[in-house]
Design an enzyme around this catalytic site. Structure first.
Site, PDB file in Angstrom:
ATOM      1  N   LYS A   1     -90.788  50.673 -21.464  1.00 19.67           N
ATOM      2  CA  LYS A   1     -91.107  51.626 -19.840  1.00 19.67           C
ATOM      3  C   LYS A   1     -89.863  52.016 -19.199  1.00 19.67           C
ATOM      4  CE  LYS A   1     -92.881  52.769 -16.133  1.00 19.67           C
ATOM      5  NZ  LYS A   1     -91.845  52.739 -15.318  1.00 19.67           N
TER       6      LYS A   1
ATOM      7  N   GLY B   1     -83.911  44.690 -13.178  1.00 19.75           N
ATOM      8  CA  GLY B   1     -84.232  45.359 -11.966  1.00 19.75           C
ATOM      9  C   GLY B   1     -84.054  44.298 -10.708  1.00 19.75           C
ATOM     10  N   SER B   2     -84.701  44.579  -9.707  1.00 19.38           N
ATOM     11  CA  SER B   2     -84.723  43.861  -8.342  1.00 19.38           C
ATOM     12  C   SER B   2     -85.171  42.356  -8.642  1.00 19.38           C
ATOM     13  CB  SER B   2     -85.604  44.463  -7.332  1.00 19.38           C
ATOM     14  OG  SER B   2     -86.753  44.180  -7.370  1.00 19.38           O
ATOM     15  N   THR B   3     -84.805  41.219  -7.926  1.00 21.52           N
ATOM     16  CA  THR B   3     -85.279  40.132  -7.682  1.00 21.52           C
ATOM     17  C   THR B   3     -86.781  39.912  -7.247  1.00 21.52           C
ATOM     18  OG1 THR B   3     -83.231  38.916  -7.597  1.00 21.52           O
ATOM     19  CG2 THR B   3     -85.108  37.701  -6.945  1.00 21.52           C
TER      20      THR B   3
ATOM     21  N   GLY C   1     -88.920  40.942 -10.057  1.00 26.41           N
ATOM     22  CA  GLY C   1     -88.790  39.914 -11.211  1.00 26.41           C
ATOM     23  C   GLY C   1     -89.676  38.619 -11.005  1.00 26.41           C
TER      24      GLY C   1
ATOM     25  N   GLU D   1     -82.980  39.895 -15.746  1.00 22.11           N
ATOM     26  CA  GLU D   1     -81.673  40.253 -15.339  1.00 22.11           C
ATOM     27  C   GLU D   1     -81.719  40.904 -13.958  1.00 22.11           C
ATOM     28  OE1 GLU D   1     -77.779  42.755 -14.952  1.00 22.11           O
ATOM     29  OE2 GLU D   1     -78.797  43.079 -16.838  1.00 22.11           O
TER      30      GLU D   1
ATOM     31  N   CYS E   1     -75.745  46.226 -10.610  1.00 17.56           N
ATOM     32  CA  CYS E   1     -75.953  45.118 -10.528  1.00 17.56           C
ATOM     33  C   CYS E   1     -74.959  44.043 -10.164  1.00 17.56           C
ATOM     34  CB  CYS E   1     -76.923  44.382 -11.357  1.00 17.56           C
ATOM     35  SG  CYS E   1     -76.258  44.637 -13.071  1.00 17.56           S
TER      36      CYS E   1
ATOM     37  N   GLU F   1     -78.449  42.899  -1.129  1.00 13.99           N
ATOM     38  CA  GLU F   1     -77.805  43.605  -2.286  1.00 13.99           C
ATOM     39  C   GLU F   1     -78.152  45.028  -1.826  1.00 13.99           C
ATOM     40  OE1 GLU F   1     -77.797  44.097  -7.204  1.00 13.99           O
ATOM     41  OE2 GLU F   1     -79.663  43.933  -6.540  1.00 13.99           O
TER      42      GLU F   1
END
Length: 496
Positions: A197, A250-252, A255, A272, A306, A400
């Site tokens: 995806k 992707g973003s925390t 996640g 990650e 990142c 970030e």
């Protein structure tokens, strides 16, 4: 703005719009017929229409992956044959390197040099590296000390390494082809099947990769590609009971949502996530080297990386010279369309991302030394920006930013700067700049992050494990550790 025309092969690919979903070895429209468009972030021009996958399409793709996982066409493939398929795919990607680079530029906004000489070759190297691992997945025989072994019998105990199963690979928009390859290559080497995806902002290279997967000769259903939105196709895929593992970059925040989505069948997860990488400049650093290395570490790809060197801590003896050098470096970079050979930096991926980055510069107390302005038809171009006057509790230091914005803070004491560097919920990467061998490694050992570079930043390769500590993720990609993500161990014990 002058927008150079892409090459013939790129135009031919774009003209094939609308692009379908790869499910079970063929391209299909979405089950409900919906589509969405992808646009050039520099100009807003529509690049193509793509199928917008929904829950029904996710069901079909996962079913195809499950059938392929259990079918003879894939399970009967020897490790050497899998290695050949991966190498063949790498060759096909290399033959289309220019086209793939141009598609990345048009879809994501990055500079052509970054795509053509950096990210697309790095994606190709993923398949070549893991091609070699396909024949090196080994079990072990285990001597046992069982006390109940019948007289005259022997125990044979051994382990098998088996594919984890159906993998959902969900990738971000900042380096689309490379991030997809970092998941596909080890998963396929391990014998898994995959539903990929891509991000809705940047789906084009995933579609082209899907075409090349078929051309390489992978059996139907081994690789499936679903274009569409994260809250629709991505969410349905992450929570699907037929998926055994989710590999996500992707973003925390996303996640953490995936943790909840994985609860149903206890999916394995590799995550990650975000980063806020510190760069520590000691007083004996080669400042010419540090200025260029740190500047490229934060400004390349518009800072949408990142591991970007977004927090710089410079010893007070060299702080002002480092700030001056980085500001001059940033001013020397030319903004323009990624296909423009004179441009150094392209736009950010969207107007929303550019607005988000700009918002961080409105905090009280900041001194914007250079840059900070937006431009372009859509306001997506953001100048390389150097900021001083920050405190550890500023949002721009804690969060970030994901743009070409760097903060530079002076320090006096090594213990002080190490405390600041580690005072973050992130722990993805860091760099140390010094000419002292002992100092370099002492500092590297005390930084809490998955990767520490010495006198360089953003040096990455398929052989180098990459992963995060703290809220920067779970698990590692690349290297033998990356292969482990897609394998499970089975113990077999028998009486002879």
């Amino acid at each position: 703005m002058t927008v150079p025309a892409p090459g013939t092969r790129t135009r031919e690919f774009l003209d094939r719009s609308p692009h379908g979903l790869l499910i079970d070895g063929a391209f299909w429209p979405a089950a409900d017929g919906r589509t969405f468009s992808t646009t050039d972030p520099a100009t807003g021009a529509v690049l193509g229409e793509l199928a917008r996958a929904g829950a029904g399409d996710v069901d079909a793709a996962v079913a195809a992956a499950r059938t392929a996982l259990e079918g003879a066409a894939w399970t009967g493939t020897t490790p050497a044959e899998r290695a050949k398929l991966l190498w063949r795919l790498a060759d096909l990607l290399e033959a289309d390197l220019q086209q793939l680079a141009e598609l990345e530029v048009l879809d994501q906004g990055k500079n052509l040099r970054t795509a053509r000489f950096g990210e697309v070759p790095a994606a190709i190297n993923q398949f070549r590296y893991y091609s070699g691992w396909a024949t090196k997945i080994l079990g072990q025989t285990i001597p046992t000390s069982l006390s109940r072994t019948p007289v005259g019998r022997e125990v044979l105990a051994y382990t098998r390494r088996e594919p984890v199963g159906v993998v959902a690979a969900i990738v971000p928009w900042n380096s689309p082809l490379l991030m997809a390859s970092m998941k596909l290559a080890p998963a396929l080497a391990a014998g898994c099947t995959v539903v990929l995806k891509p991000a809705e902002n940047t789906p084009l290279t995933a579609v082209r990769l899907a075409e090349l997967v078929l051309e390489a000769g992978f059996p139907a259903g081994v690789v499936n590609v679903l274009t569409g939105y994260g809250h629709e196709a991505g969410q349905a895929l992450a929570g699907h009971p037929g998926v055994d593992k989710v590999a996500f970059t992707g973003s925390t925040a996303v996640g953490k949502r995936l943790l909840r989505a994985a609860e149903g069948n206890l999916k394995r997860l590799t995550l990650e996530l975000g980063g806020k990488s510190p760069a520590i400049v000691l007083p004996d650093a080669d400042l010419t080297e540090a200025v260029e290395g740190i500047s490229r570490g934060i400004f390349d790809n518009g800072g949408q990386v990142c591991v970007a060197s977004s927090r710089v801590y410079a010893h007070r003896d060299v702080h002002d010279r480092l700030v001056e050098g980085m500001a001059a470096f940033g001013r020397g970079l030319r903004l323009g369309h990624g296909l423009d050979p004179e441009a150094d930096l392209g736009p950010l991926v969207s107007t929303a991302q550019a607005e988000r980055v700009e918002g961080y510069l409105r905090e009280d107390g900041l001194e914007v030394v250079s840059g900070g302005r937006r431009s372009g038809a859509l306001g997506t171009f953001v100048e390389p920006t150097v900021v001083t006057g920050v405190a550890q509790d500023h949002r721009i230091v804690r969060e970030e930013v994901f743009g070409p914005v760097v903060t530079v803070t002076p320090y006096d004491d090594l213990d002080e700067v190490l405390a600041w560097a580690n005072d973050s919920r992130y722990g993805l990467a860091a760099s140390v700049w010094t000419q002292g061998f002992s100092s370099a490694h002492r500092v590297a050992h005390r930084i809490r992050s998955g990767t520490v570079w010495i006198n360089c930043h953003s040096y990455l390769g398929p052989e180098l494990p990459k992963g995060g500590h703290k809220e920067s993720g779970w698990g590692y990609e690349n290297g033998p550790q990356g292969l482990e993500n897609y394998l499970e161990t089975k113990t077999v014990v028998g009486l002879l």
